[in-house]
Design a protein around this motif. Structure first.
Motif, PDB file in Angstrom:
ATOM      1  N   ALA A 301      -1.076  28.455 -27.893  1.00 60.06           N
ATOM      2  CA  ALA A 301      -1.930  27.390 -27.372  1.00 60.06           C
ATOM      3  C   ALA A 301      -3.386  27.642 -27.746  1.00 60.06           C
ATOM      4  O   ALA A 301      -4.125  26.705 -28.104  1.00 60.06           O
ATOM      5  CB  ALA A 301      -1.783  27.286 -25.855  1.00 60.06           C
ATOM      6  N   LEU A 302      -3.834  28.896 -27.671  1.00 63.12           N
ATOM      7  CA  LEU A 302      -5.204  29.230 -28.058  1.00 63.12           C
ATOM      8  C   LEU A 302      -5.403  28.986 -29.548  1.00 63.12           C
ATOM      9  O   LEU A 302      -6.430  28.439 -29.969  1.00 63.12           O
ATOM     10  CB  LEU A 302      -5.502  30.688 -27.705  1.00 63.12           C
ATOM     11  N   ASN A 303      -4.419  29.382 -30.352  1.00 63.12           N
ATOM     12  CA  ASN A 303      -4.509  29.158 -31.786  1.00 63.12           C
ATOM     13  C   ASN A 303      -4.670  27.671 -32.098  1.00 63.12           C
ATOM     14  O   ASN A 303      -5.501  27.274 -32.921  1.00 63.12           O
ATOM     15  CB  ASN A 303      -3.238  29.695 -32.462  1.00 63.12           C
ATOM     16  N   ALA A 304      -3.868  26.861 -31.437  1.00 61.72           N
ATOM     17  CA  ALA A 304      -3.927  25.415 -31.667  1.00 61.72           C
ATOM     18  C   ALA A 304      -5.284  24.847 -31.259  1.00 61.72           C
ATOM     19  O   ALA A 304      -5.850  23.993 -31.961  1.00 61.72           O
ATOM     20  CB  ALA A 304      -2.804  24.725 -30.903  1.00 61.72           C
ATOM     21  N   ALA A 305      -5.830  25.320 -30.125  1.00 60.90           N
ATOM     22  CA  ALA A 305      -7.128  24.834 -29.656  1.00 60.90           C
ATOM     23  C   ALA A 305      -8.242  25.218 -30.620  1.00 60.90           C
ATOM     24  O   ALA A 305      -9.143  24.414 -30.917  1.00 60.90           O
ATOM     25  CB  ALA A 305      -7.415  25.375 -28.264  1.00 60.90           C
ATOM     26  N   VAL A 306      -8.200  26.453 -31.127  1.00 60.74           N
ATOM     27  CA  VAL A 306      -9.219  26.897 -32.072  1.00 60.74           C
ATOM     28  C   VAL A 306      -9.157  26.072 -33.354  1.00 60.74           C
ATOM     29  O   VAL A 306     -10.177  25.579 -33.860  1.00 60.74           O
ATOM     30  CB  VAL A 306      -9.034  28.398 -32.388  1.00 60.74           C
ATOM     31  N   MET A 307      -7.969  25.891 -33.888  1.00 61.91           N
ATOM     32  CA  MET A 307      -7.828  25.173 -35.152  1.00 61.91           C
ATOM     33  C   MET A 307      -8.206  23.700 -34.996  1.00 61.91           C
ATOM     34  O   MET A 307      -8.793  23.111 -35.908  1.00 61.91           O
ATOM     35  CB  MET A 307      -6.409  25.337 -35.689  1.00 61.91           C
ATOM     36  N   GLN A 308      -7.907  23.120 -33.836  1.00 62.25           N
ATOM     37  CA  GLN A 308      -8.299  21.731 -33.601  1.00 62.25           C
ATOM     38  C   GLN A 308      -9.815  21.592 -33.542  1.00 62.25           C
ATOM     39  O   GLN A 308     -10.392  20.657 -34.097  1.00 62.25           O
ATOM     40  CB  GLN A 308      -7.671  21.222 -32.302  1.00 62.25           C
ATOM     41  N   HIS A 309     -10.468  22.541 -32.865  1.00 65.34           N
ATOM     42  CA  HIS A 309     -11.932  22.501 -32.774  1.00 65.34           C
ATOM     43  C   HIS A 309     -12.560  22.686 -34.149  1.00 65.34           C
ATOM     44  O   HIS A 309     -13.547  22.002 -34.486  1.00 65.34           O
ATOM     45  CB  HIS A 309     -12.421  23.593 -31.821  1.00 65.34           C
ATOM     46  N   VAL A 310     -12.013  23.595 -34.930  1.00 70.68           N
ATOM     47  CA  VAL A 310     -12.529  23.823 -36.283  1.00 70.68           C
ATOM     48  C   VAL A 310     -12.397  22.559 -37.122  1.00 70.68           C
ATOM     49  O   VAL A 310     -13.322  22.166 -37.847  1.00 70.68           O
ATOM     50  CB  VAL A 310     -11.782  25.002 -36.942  1.00 70.68           C
ATOM     51  N   GLU A 311     -11.250  21.906 -37.002  1.00 69.22           N
ATOM     52  CA  GLU A 311     -11.021  20.674 -37.769  1.00 69.22           C
ATOM     53  C   GLU A 311     -11.946  19.550 -37.301  1.00 69.22           C
ATOM     54  O   GLU A 311     -12.540  18.834 -38.124  1.00 69.22           O
ATOM     55  CB  GLU A 311      -9.565  20.245 -37.628  1.00 69.22           C
ATOM     56  N   ASP A 312     -12.102  19.425 -35.985  1.00 64.85           N
ATOM     57  CA  ASP A 312     -12.930  18.339 -35.441  1.00 64.85           C
ATOM     58  C   ASP A 312     -14.399  18.492 -35.820  1.00 64.85           C
ATOM     59  O   ASP A 312     -15.120  17.485 -35.945  1.00 64.85           O
ATOM     60  CB  ASP A 312     -12.802  18.290 -33.919  1.00 64.85           C
ATOM     61  N   HIS A 313     -14.855  19.729 -35.967  1.00 65.69           N
ATOM     62  CA  HIS A 313     -16.287  19.958 -36.202  1.00 65.69           C
ATOM     63  C   HIS A 313     -16.574  20.499 -37.606  1.00 65.69           C
ATOM     64  O   HIS A 313     -17.689  20.942 -37.885  1.00 65.69           O
ATOM     65  CB  HIS A 313     -16.832  20.926 -35.142  1.00 65.69           C
ATOM     66  N   ASP A 314     -15.544  20.490 -38.474  1.00 68.85           N
ATOM     67  CA  ASP A 314     -15.701  20.895 -39.871  1.00 68.85           C
ATOM     68  C   ASP A 314     -16.327  22.290 -39.975  1.00 68.85           C
ATOM     69  O   ASP A 314     -17.320  22.506 -40.684  1.00 68.85           O
ATOM     70  CB  ASP A 314     -16.548  19.869 -40.636  1.00 68.85           C
ATOM     71  N   LEU A 315     -15.726  23.241 -39.234  1.00 66.76           N
ATOM     72  CA  LEU A 315     -16.227  24.615 -39.217  1.00 66.76           C
ATOM     73  C   LEU A 315     -15.384  25.505 -40.126  1.00 66.76           C
ATOM     74  O   LEU A 315     -14.295  25.131 -40.565  1.00 66.76           O
ATOM     75  CB  LEU A 315     -16.184  25.157 -37.783  1.00 66.76           C
ATOM     76  N   GLY A 316     -15.897  26.714 -40.366  1.00 66.98           N
ATOM     77  CA  GLY A 316     -15.128  27.692 -41.121  1.00 66.98           C
ATOM     78  C   GLY A 316     -14.066  28.348 -40.245  1.00 66.98           C
ATOM     79  O   GLY A 316     -14.177  28.362 -39.014  1.00 66.98           O
ATOM     80  N   LEU A 317     -13.050  28.888 -40.887  1.00 70.71           N
ATOM     81  CA  LEU A 317     -11.925  29.495 -40.168  1.00 70.71           C
ATOM     82  C   LEU A 317     -11.550  30.801 -40.841  1.00 70.71           C
ATOM     83  O   LEU A 317     -11.583  30.923 -42.063  1.00 70.71           O
ATOM     84  CB  LEU A 317     -10.727  28.534 -40.183  1.00 70.71           C
ATOM     85  N   ARG A 318     -11.218  31.792 -40.025  1.00 73.66           N
ATOM     86  CA  ARG A 318     -10.663  33.031 -40.550  1.00 73.66           C
ATOM     87  C   ARG A 318      -9.552  33.498 -39.626  1.00 73.66           C
ATOM     88  O   ARG A 318      -9.392  32.971 -38.519  1.00 73.66           O
ATOM     89  CB  ARG A 318     -11.738  34.116 -40.695  1.00 73.66           C
ATOM     90  N   PHE A 319      -8.799  34.486 -40.078  1.00 76.54           N
ATOM     91  CA  PHE A 319      -7.675  34.985 -39.295  1.00 76.54           C
ATOM     92  C   PHE A 319      -7.842  36.473 -39.020  1.00 76.54           C
ATOM     93  O   PHE A 319      -8.232  37.248 -39.903  1.00 76.54           O
ATOM     94  CB  PHE A 319      -6.348  34.734 -40.022  1.00 76.54           C
ATOM     95  N   CYS A 320      -7.555  36.864 -37.784  1.00 78.21           N
ATOM     96  CA  CYS A 320      -7.621  38.264 -37.376  1.00 78.21           C
ATOM     97  C   CYS A 320      -6.383  39.009 -37.895  1.00 78.21           C
ATOM     98  O   CYS A 320      -5.414  38.402 -38.355  1.00 78.21           O
ATOM     99  CB  CYS A 320      -7.667  38.383 -35.858  1.00 78.21           C
ATOM    100  N   LEU A 321      -6.415  40.327 -37.775  1.00 80.97           N
ATOM    101  CA  LEU A 321      -5.254  41.127 -38.156  1.00 80.97           C
ATOM    102  C   LEU A 321      -4.032  40.754 -37.330  1.00 80.97           C
ATOM    103  O   LEU A 321      -2.897  40.908 -37.778  1.00 80.97           O
ATOM    104  CB  LEU A 321      -5.570  42.613 -37.998  1.00 80.97           C
ATOM    105  N   SER A 322      -4.258  40.265 -36.117  1.00 77.46           N
ATOM    106  CA  SER A 322      -3.144  39.866 -35.252  1.00 77.46           C
ATOM    107  C   SER A 322      -2.513  38.555 -35.704  1.00 77.46           C
ATOM    108  O   SER A 322      -1.461  38.164 -35.201  1.00 77.46           O
ATOM    109  CB  SER A 322      -3.642  39.696 -33.813  1.00 77.46           C
ATOM    110  N   GLY A 323      -3.160  37.854 -36.638  1.00 79.88           N
ATOM    111  CA  GLY A 323      -2.693  36.549 -37.067  1.00 79.88           C
ATOM    112  C   GLY A 323      -3.358  35.404 -36.336  1.00 79.88           C
ATOM    113  O   GLY A 323      -3.124  34.235 -36.665  1.00 79.88           O
ATOM    114  N   ALA A 324      -4.199  35.713 -35.344  1.00 76.10           N
ATOM    115  CA  ALA A 324      -4.866  34.661 -34.574  1.00 76.10           C
ATOM    116  C   ALA A 324      -6.004  34.041 -35.375  1.00 76.10           C
ATOM    117  O   ALA A 324      -6.713  34.724 -36.118  1.00 76.10           O
ATOM    118  CB  ALA A 324      -5.413  35.235 -33.270  1.00 76.10           C
ATOM    119  N   ALA A 325      -6.176  32.726 -35.202  1.00 75.38           N
ATOM    120  CA  ALA A 325      -7.278  32.007 -35.853  1.00 75.38           C
ATOM    121  C   ALA A 325      -8.544  32.133 -35.014  1.00 75.38           C
ATOM    122  O   ALA A 325      -8.492  32.064 -33.781  1.00 75.38           O
ATOM    123  CB  ALA A 325      -6.910  30.538 -36.027  1.00 75.38           C
ATOM    124  N   VAL A 326      -9.693  32.320 -35.673  1.00 74.82           N
ATOM    125  CA  VAL A 326     -10.985  32.363 -34.989  1.00 74.82           C
ATOM    126  C   VAL A 326     -12.014  31.606 -35.809  1.00 74.82           C
ATOM    127  O   VAL A 326     -11.843  31.384 -37.006  1.00 74.82           O
ATOM    128  CB  VAL A 326     -11.485  33.809 -34.752  1.00 74.82           C
TER     129      VAL A 326
END
Length: 356
Positions: A301-326
């Motif tokens: 759920a956190l991953n989905a929320a982060v990716m949605q916010h990134v998409e909505d605001h045209d931000l950069g995205l990276r992935f942690c070693l755990s696989g989580a999006a930030v």
């Protein structure tokens, strides 16, 4: 085919012969015999200590082999998501729901007259079989075709010979592979604090997390947390794999009451300084970023929320070693901690020069 593409039903099926061996491997054989049994040569990572103990990680086969002096096999770690399917009696041990495996182990052990205890991680351990259970995050391919971590956890196992069976994680060969002495011991329960009971901490990137300011000494951190005494401390010697030589360096203080870990780097003045703070997923303070709670929620759920916010605001995205999006550009790492058969998110906040 990579290990991440193998389905559970496609993994090799091995039988555990308690205290004797598992699949084609036999405790007491040397490393050359292990390689031959596994169809070597095998690529993997390993490490040797000054006293001749060694572990070798074979990722493609989902195994870690643990050797005593003389390169004699004394333990085998079977991975949760990539290792062979191991069976003892009628119990399949690997890659399954932990609570189901626990129940089956207890039932089979009663029928065999074997005692079951709880190991350091809160999982079943049976000395008579040389079995100490563990878990790993379940992984699989997403709809988009990339490897992702799931919310659920599945079972792994440490299997050992007779010399280590009395208390595997307290023995030198296993401690060399995974030293759990400084970790919190789990009694077999995973309580999670409700969100409304967690304190709210403000995160000011590069400056502070709640009341903890980056650059504090360990004494200042403890004083800020109302004098709480760390429940555990983790550190290292400069060449820890070679023995206890040189000055011991403090890496981490664990504050169970507050629900955080303080991570340190060694300042040139010789005093450890706060470089990162982790808020525990089960019990730590809640921290929000752009209105999104980062701690104690389902990782998916956190991953989905982060990716949605990134998409909505045209931000950069990276992935942690755990696989989580930030969000790109933030000194933030998201991970997960176990809650029985599943997991919840936790967050680590760090300074600009901190290496995660």
């Amino acid at each position: 085919m990579g290990w991440w593409e193998r389905k559970t039903e496609d993994r090799p099926r091995w039988i555990l012969e308690p205290l004797v061996g598992v699949g084609p491997l036999r405790f007491g054989t040397d490393s050359d015999e292990v390689k031959a049994a596994l169809g070597g040569p095998l690529a993997g990572n390993g490490q040797v200590s000054a006293d001749g103990m060694w572990w070798q990680d074979y990722r493609e086969t989902g195994l870690t082999c643990i050797y005593d002096r003389g390169m004699i096999l004394v333990g085998v770690v079977v991975g949760a998501v990539e290792g062979p399917r191991v069976r003892v009696g009628e119990v399949e041990l690997i890659g399954r729901v932990p609570s189901e495996v626990r129940a089956e182990i207890h039932e089979f052990a009663r029928s065999e007259g074997a005692a079951v205890r709880v190991n350091w991680s809160g999982d079943p351990e049976v000395a008579a079989w040389g079995v100490s259970m563990g878990t790993g995050r379940e992984r699989g391919l997403s709809a988009g075709g990339w490897l992702e971590q799931k919310d659920t956890v599945v079972t792994s196992a440490l299997l050992v010979g007779p010399e280590l069976a009395h208390d595997p994680y307290a023995t030198a060969p296993v401690l060399h592979w995974c030293d759990v002495r400084e970790r919190g011991r789990n009694p077999g329960a995973w309580p999670v604090a409700p969100d409304h009971e967690r304190p709210r901490w403000e995160w000011v990137p590069l400056e502070r997390v709640g009341p903890l300011r980056f650059g504090m000494s360990p004494a200042e951190v403890a004083a800020t947390l109302d004098g709480e005494v760390p429940a555990g401390r983790i550190g290292h010697f400069p060449f820890y794999w070679w023995g206890e030589d040189g000055q011991w360096h403090l890496n981490e203080d664990r504050f169970e009451k507050t629900g955080v870990s303080a991570h340190y780097w060694m300042h040139p003045d010789g005093v450890p300084r706060l470089g990162a703070v982790t808020s525990y997923g089960r019990t730590g303070p809640q921290v929000l970023h752009v209105g999104i709670p980062l701690v104690g929620v389902a990782p998916s759920a956190l991953n989905a929320a982060v990716m949605q916010h990134v998409e909505d605001h045209d931000l950069g995205l990276r992935f942690c070693l755990s696989g989580a999006a930030v969000w790109d550009g933030l000194q933030l790492a998201l991970g997960a901690t176990r809650v029985g058969d599943t997991s919840v998110s936790e967050a680590t906040f760090y300074t600009a020069d901190w290496e995660m």
